[in-house]
Motif scaffolding. Structure first.
Motif, PDB file in Angstrom:
ATOM      1  N   LEU A 119       0.799  -1.288  -0.064  1.00 23.31           N
ATOM      2  CA  LEU A 119       0.106   0.229   0.089  1.00 23.31           C
ATOM      3  C   LEU A 119       0.811   1.253   0.158  1.00 23.31           C
ATOM      4  O   LEU A 119       0.561   2.385  -0.657  1.00 23.31           O
ATOM      5  CB  LEU A 119      -1.038   0.060   0.995  1.00 23.31           C
ATOM      6  N   PHE A 120       2.020   1.193   0.843  1.00 24.72           N
ATOM      7  CA  PHE A 120       2.912   2.372   0.593  1.00 24.72           C
ATOM      8  C   PHE A 120       3.349   2.596  -0.728  1.00 24.72           C
ATOM      9  O   PHE A 120       3.627   3.674  -1.167  1.00 24.72           O
ATOM     10  CB  PHE A 120       4.177   2.058   1.623  1.00 24.72           C
ATOM     11  N   GLY A 121       3.654   1.318  -1.411  1.00 20.89           N
ATOM     12  CA  GLY A 121       4.024   1.570  -2.786  1.00 20.89           C
ATOM     13  C   GLY A 121       3.102   2.037  -3.794  1.00 20.89           C
ATOM     14  O   GLY A 121       3.312   3.022  -4.465  1.00 20.89           O
ATOM     15  N   LYS A 122       1.883   1.587  -3.443  1.00 14.08           N
ATOM     16  CA  LYS A 122       0.770   2.023  -4.399  1.00 14.08           C
ATOM     17  C   LYS A 122       0.721   3.454  -4.285  1.00 14.08           C
ATOM     18  O   LYS A 122       0.133   4.083  -5.401  1.00 14.08           O
ATOM     19  CB  LYS A 122      -0.494   1.023  -3.914  1.00 14.08           C
ATOM     20  N   TYR A 123       0.507   4.137  -3.111  1.00 16.58           N
ATOM     21  CA  TYR A 123      -0.002   5.338  -2.817  1.00 16.58           C
ATOM     22  C   TYR A 123       1.348   6.582  -2.822  1.00 16.58           C
ATOM     23  O   TYR A 123       1.244   7.499  -2.506  1.00 16.58           O
ATOM     24  CB  TYR A 123      -0.541   5.470  -1.485  1.00 16.58           C
ATOM     25  N   GLY A 124       2.518   5.775  -3.240  1.00 13.34           N
ATOM     26  CA  GLY A 124       3.604   6.670  -3.723  1.00 13.34           C
ATOM     27  C   GLY A 124       4.244   7.146  -2.038  1.00 13.34           C
ATOM     28  O   GLY A 124       4.868   8.234  -2.346  1.00 13.34           O
TER      29      GLY A 124
ATOM     30  N   PRO B 246      11.779  -2.642  -3.308  1.00 12.60           N
ATOM     31  CA  PRO B 246      10.822  -1.663  -3.266  1.00 12.60           C
ATOM     32  C   PRO B 246       9.523  -2.198  -2.820  1.00 12.60           C
ATOM     33  O   PRO B 246       9.171  -3.190  -2.746  1.00 12.60           O
ATOM     34  CB  PRO B 246      10.470  -1.641  -5.003  1.00 12.60           C
ATOM     35  N   PHE B 247       8.665  -1.353  -2.026  1.00 12.23           N
ATOM     36  CA  PHE B 247       7.660  -1.434  -1.416  1.00 12.23           C
ATOM     37  C   PHE B 247       6.769  -2.177  -2.082  1.00 12.23           C
ATOM     38  O   PHE B 247       5.971  -2.908  -1.808  1.00 12.23           O
ATOM     39  CB  PHE B 247       6.806   0.055  -0.930  1.00 12.23           C
ATOM     40  N   SER B 248       6.530  -1.760  -3.501  1.00 14.70           N
ATOM     41  CA  SER B 248       5.725  -2.175  -4.654  1.00 14.70           C
ATOM     42  C   SER B 248       5.949  -3.863  -5.008  1.00 14.70           C
ATOM     43  O   SER B 248       5.196  -4.586  -5.711  1.00 14.70           O
ATOM     44  CB  SER B 248       5.562  -1.411  -5.927  1.00 14.70           C
ATOM     45  N   ARG B 249       7.065  -4.385  -4.442  1.00 12.01           N
ATOM     46  CA  ARG B 249       7.733  -5.750  -5.007  1.00 12.01           C
ATOM     47  C   ARG B 249       7.802  -6.713  -3.580  1.00 12.01           C
ATOM     48  O   ARG B 249       7.993  -7.629  -3.947  1.00 12.01           O
ATOM     49  CB  ARG B 249       8.903  -5.523  -5.544  1.00 12.01           C
ATOM     50  N   VAL B 250       7.490  -6.169  -2.656  1.00 12.18           N
ATOM     51  CA  VAL B 250       7.738  -7.106  -1.317  1.00 12.18           C
ATOM     52  C   VAL B 250       6.859  -8.179  -1.237  1.00 12.18           C
ATOM     53  O   VAL B 250       5.593  -7.802  -1.547  1.00 12.18           O
ATOM     54  CB  VAL B 250       7.731  -6.177   0.031  1.00 12.18           C
ATOM     55  N   LYS B 251       7.172  -9.414  -0.806  1.00 12.72           N
ATOM     56  CA  LYS B 251       6.134 -10.462  -0.760  1.00 12.72           C
ATOM     57  C   LYS B 251       6.491 -10.935   0.752  1.00 12.72           C
ATOM     58  O   LYS B 251       7.532 -10.568   1.314  1.00 12.72           O
ATOM     59  CB  LYS B 251       6.622 -11.755  -1.777  1.00 12.72           C
ATOM     60  N   VAL B 252       5.797 -11.731   1.212  1.00 14.69           N
ATOM     61  CA  VAL B 252       5.951 -12.254   2.710  1.00 14.69           C
ATOM     62  C   VAL B 252       7.152 -12.968   2.546  1.00 14.69           C
ATOM     63  O   VAL B 252       7.610 -12.702   3.815  1.00 14.69           O
ATOM     64  CB  VAL B 252       4.593 -13.241   2.966  1.00 14.69           C
ATOM     65  N   ARG B 253       7.539 -13.771   1.919  1.00  9.45           N
ATOM     66  CA  ARG B 253       8.801 -14.359   1.919  1.00  9.45           C
ATOM     67  C   ARG B 253      10.097 -13.574   2.014  1.00  9.45           C
ATOM     68  O   ARG B 253      11.306 -13.932   2.524  1.00  9.45           O
ATOM     69  CB  ARG B 253       9.000 -15.406   0.680  1.00  9.45           C
TER      70      ARG B 253
END
Length: 270
Positions: free
Chosen positions: A48-53, A81-88
């Motif tokens: 969400l941080f990534g989505k909202y800039g 990047p925030f927009s690429r983070v996964k749980v793993r």
């Protein structure tokens, strides 16, 4: 003796503090289920941080305490990047700043800030930090949020300004100072730096972050347009009682959770 009349709750109001039909927060049968839930919420918050800039290069981090060890917390890895983070991708960090689970590196600023907050404030299960533009602009003015509307009133008497800037936060002493100044507040605005919000869950802490940043934008817009008219003390307290409710803060994140998991289901990859 005068008998105090009790007012019955109206039928259209739910049996919660705010009167809103809010569900209860989840209770888990095992530490493993609790940990997975926290990690999923943390990853969703980062997306969400990534989505909202809300990204600013390598800056910004969100953490949540591990349910089994008070001296352990999960946080986003350095350089992803925030927009690429996964749980793993999440990393588990101990009180010495060692990555005890995960394959990525740790941002030193994330360690000194979040470890100090989690250690000093047992109620701060999660903490969100970012260098968002409107909060930075408000901090540059040396101002905190004024109760200009219901949302900003959520922080009325529940925020603090930190002005002792000493460069990037990489020293343990500075992290401890920030945690000390935070006290029992839900938000600390770091002048020349950014914003930190805390809560009893990732959900709550991140909701307060989103709300603070949006309220800072409203305040800056209003001040640029003319003379602002804050609420009275009584009005601000009444608004805070509703919009500052922690249960409401937790639930408000559930809408963001539904939004981001629907749009980016790969974030849940373990």
């Amino acid at each position: 003796m005068t008998e105090i009349a009790t007012q019955e709750r109206a039928d259209y109001l739910a049996d919660t503090h705010t009167g809103l039909p809010l569900p209860t927060e989840p209770v888990f049968d095992s530490v493993e289920d609790d940990r997975r839930h926290r990690k999923q919420r943390l990853t969703a918050a980062l997306r969400l941080f990534g989505k909202y800039g809300y990204g600013e290069g390598v800056s910004g981090h969100i953490s949540v305490r591990d349910p089994e060890g008070d001296d352990l917390f999960w946080v986003n890895p350095f350089g992803v990047p925030f927009s690429r983070v996964k749980v793993r991708d999440l990393i588990l960090v101990d009180s010495k700043g060692r990555v005890v689970e995960g394959h990525h590196r740790l941002n030193p600023s994330a360690f000194v800030i979040h470890s100090a907050i989690h250690r000093a404030h047992p109620g701060a299960v999660a903490a969100a930090h970012g260098h968002t533009p409107h909060s930075r602009a408000l901090g540059a003015l040396g101002r905190l949020l004024e109760p200009l509307d219901q949302e900003s009133a959520a922080f009325y008497g529940d925020q603090v300004l930190y002005g002792d800037y000493e460069g990037p936060s990489i020293s343990l002493a500075q992290g401890e100072d920030i945690a000390d100044r935070l006290g029992d507040k839900r938000a600390i605005l770091l002048r020349h730096h950014g914003l930190i919000t805390v809560g009893g869950s990732v959900d709550e802490a991140v909701h307060w972050f989103f709300t603070y940043e949006a309220a800072a934008q409203v305040q800056l817009l209003a001040a640029a347009a003319g003379q602002v008219q804050p609420m009275s003390h009584e009005q601000a307290e009444a608004a805070r009682d509703g919009f500052g409710d922690r249960h409401l803060g937790w639930f408000s994140f559930q809408l963001l959770w539904d939004e981001i998991v629907h749009e980016q289901p790969d974030l849940l990859d373990e």
